[in-house]
Design an enzyme around this catalytic site. Structure first.
Site, short mmCIF file in Angstrom:
data_model
loop_
_atom_site.label_atom_id
_atom_site.label_comp_id
_atom_site.label_asym_id
_atom_site.label_seq_id
_atom_site.Cartn_x
_atom_site.Cartn_y
_atom_site.Cartn_z
N GLY A 251 26.97 -15.82 -22.61
CA GLY A 251 25.76 -15.93 -21.82
C GLY A 251 24.57 -16.47 -22.57
O GLY A 251 23.51 -16.72 -21.98
N HIS B 296 2.90 -13.44 -5.50
CA HIS B 296 2.91 -12.30 -4.58
C HIS B 296 1.52 -11.65 -4.51
O HIS B 296 1.11 -11.17 -3.45
CB HIS B 296 3.95 -11.29 -5.02
CG HIS B 296 4.16 -10.16 -4.05
ND1 HIS B 296 4.43 -10.36 -2.72
CD2 HIS B 296 4.11 -8.82 -4.23
CE1 HIS B 296 4.55 -9.20 -2.11
NE2 HIS B 296 4.36 -8.24 -3.00
N ASP C 218 2.61 -7.14 7.72
CA ASP C 218 1.98 -5.90 7.25
C ASP C 218 0.53 -6.17 6.89
O ASP C 218 0.05 -7.31 6.89
CB ASP C 218 2.74 -5.31 6.04
CG ASP C 218 2.92 -6.33 4.92
OD1 ASP C 218 2.01 -7.17 4.73
OD2 ASP C 218 3.96 -6.30 4.25
N LYS D 77 4.60 -1.94 8.83
CA LYS D 77 5.98 -1.64 8.44
C LYS D 77 5.99 -0.47 7.47
O LYS D 77 4.99 -0.15 6.83
CB LYS D 77 6.64 -2.86 7.80
CG LYS D 77 6.14 -3.19 6.41
CD LYS D 77 6.83 -4.41 5.83
CE LYS D 77 6.33 -4.70 4.42
NZ LYS D 77 6.93 -5.92 3.85
N ARG E 178 8.32 0.95 4.21
CA ARG E 178 9.40 0.77 3.26
C ARG E 178 9.55 2.08 2.49
O ARG E 178 8.62 2.53 1.82
CB ARG E 178 9.09 -0.38 2.30
CG ARG E 178 10.27 -0.80 1.44
CD ARG E 178 9.87 -1.83 0.40
NE ARG E 178 9.34 -3.04 0.99
CZ ARG E 178 10.08 -4.05 1.42
NH1 ARG E 178 11.40 -3.98 1.33
NH2 ARG E 178 9.53 -5.12 1.94
N ASP F 28 4.99 -14.92 5.78
CA ASP F 28 5.05 -14.07 4.58
C ASP F 28 5.20 -14.99 3.38
O ASP F 28 5.49 -16.19 3.54
CB ASP F 28 6.21 -13.09 4.67
CG ASP F 28 5.92 -11.77 3.96
OD1 ASP F 28 4.98 -11.75 3.12
OD2 ASP F 28 6.60 -10.77 4.23
N GLY G 115 15.01 -8.50 6.02
CA GLY G 115 14.81 -7.27 6.77
C GLY G 115 13.46 -7.16 7.44
O GLY G 115 13.35 -6.77 8.61
N THR G 116 12.40 -7.49 6.69
CA THR G 116 11.04 -7.40 7.25
C THR G 116 10.88 -8.33 8.44
O THR G 116 10.37 -7.94 9.51
CB THR G 116 9.99 -7.74 6.18
OG1 THR G 116 10.04 -6.74 5.14
CG2 THR G 116 8.60 -7.78 6.78
#
Length: 336
Positions: free
Chosen positions: A60, A152, A191, A214, A216, A241, A248-249
């Site tokens: 690796g 994010h 959200d 939502k 989580r 988003d 899922g969201t």
């Protein structure tokens, strides 16, 4: 009291208004994370990718080597931090180190998707702020600048002691959606956390905005959509988003929107991470079309017909050209 006088000698001249380091040749290097996107960016800029190789040994270990002289050049390393996340991140560090040791004048990490930007805070006991650790590692390796898209959390830029140019995918996404002429369109944030960005989408599209809620319950990506704040009855809805992993969201919120009387449900994300099984789930959902950019290239599943890719190479090419020419990057994203 004796007054001190300056020693005789020539006075210094006027202080220059600004200083700019000499500009090196614009050079692109493609890591193994985004070779197709890198080739498209190079084509947009009209340059050739720097010859390089990154073989991996059986255990690796990755070995990177630049196959051409880079002394005095400004090198832009295009390498996303996505699956395999740790391998791609370590490879990026090695490219930066190799280029700095080869006397490149400036090395810019072009990171289409920075996965560890999700680790932006210490909201539980005994956890790492992973984005900060990655920022420190990039700087220690010798990175001079970072160019990325849709972090994010925008405040992650503050983790770096070097310049960070933050690009937005919503402009190219909205340009594409406007061409579809979808009637009675409403933008929906899944959200509260993405509400401000959803409002920016709505402003570009000239539509109202509604907000979802939502829950989580853990780190297993399981999401329960609870409610929608705003009117969506007899409206076409665009869910937005920054990224989706399991889908899922988006799927849970799309179901709630249907229950509240919405007509067609569209979705748009900048980064389609899409873990194993996510694409088929989206294909079987009530989402009519999911738009996402090509910041991520790997595919764990074949994409269904309701997933559409929007290219972002022109945006990255323009940003790289602006950085190299020392012009404003923010001018690429005019507010409408």
């Amino acid at each position: 009291m004796t007054e001190l006088t300056p020693a005789p000698g020539p006075r210094p001249g006027p202080r220059p208004q600004s200083f700019q380091a000499p500009q090196g040749d614009l050079t692109l290097l493609a890591g193994t994370g985004n070779p197709q996107l890198a080739a498209k960016i190079a084509a947009e800029l009209g340059v050739q990718l720097l010859p390089s190789e990154a073989p991996r040994f059986s255990e690796g270990n990755v070995f990177v080597r630049v196959l051409e002289n880079v002394r005095g050049r400004d090198v832009y390393v295009i390498q996303g931090v996505h699956l395999p996340v740790n391998d791609n991140f370590m490879e990026l560090l090695f490219w930066i180190d190799a280029l700095k040791r080869a006397s490149a004048q400036q090395v810019t990490a072009v990171i289409p998707f920075f996965s560890y930007s999700k680790g932006d805070k210490k909201d539980e006991p005994r956890v790492s702020i992973r984005a900060r650790v990655c920022a420190d590692a990039l700087e220690v390796a010798g990175c001079d600048r970072v160019l990325t898209m849709d972090l994010h959390s925008p405040q992650i830029q503050g983790f770096f002691g070097i310049p960070v140019d933050h690009l937005y995918g919503r402009h190219v996404i909205c340009d594409h959606i406007q061409k579809l002429n979808i009637p009675d369109l409403v933008v929906c944030s899944p959200d509260i956390g993405f509400a401000k960005d959803a409002a920016a989408y709505a402003d570009l599209l000239g539509t109202p905005v509604v907000i979802g809620n939502k829950l989580r319950t853990g780190h297993d990506e399981t999401v329960q959509a609870l409610e929608v704040i705003g009117d969506v009855e007899d409206k076409n809805v665009l869910l937005v988003d920054d990224f989706t992993i399991s889908g899922g969201t988006l799927i849970a919120m799309a179901d709630i929107l249907k229950q509240r009387g919405a007509k067609d449900i569209y979705a748009a994300v900048t980064h389609g991470v899409l873990s194993q099984g996510a694409a088929p789930r989206i294909g079987n959902s009530v989402i009519k079309k999911l738009f996402m950019t090509d910041t991520i290239e790997y595919r764990l599943d074949e994409f269904p017909d309701n997933i559409e890719i929007i290219p972002v190479a022109p945006v990255f090419a323009e940003a790289i050209r602006s950085v190299h020419d020392r012009t404003s990057v923010s001018q690429l994203f005019p507010e409408k």
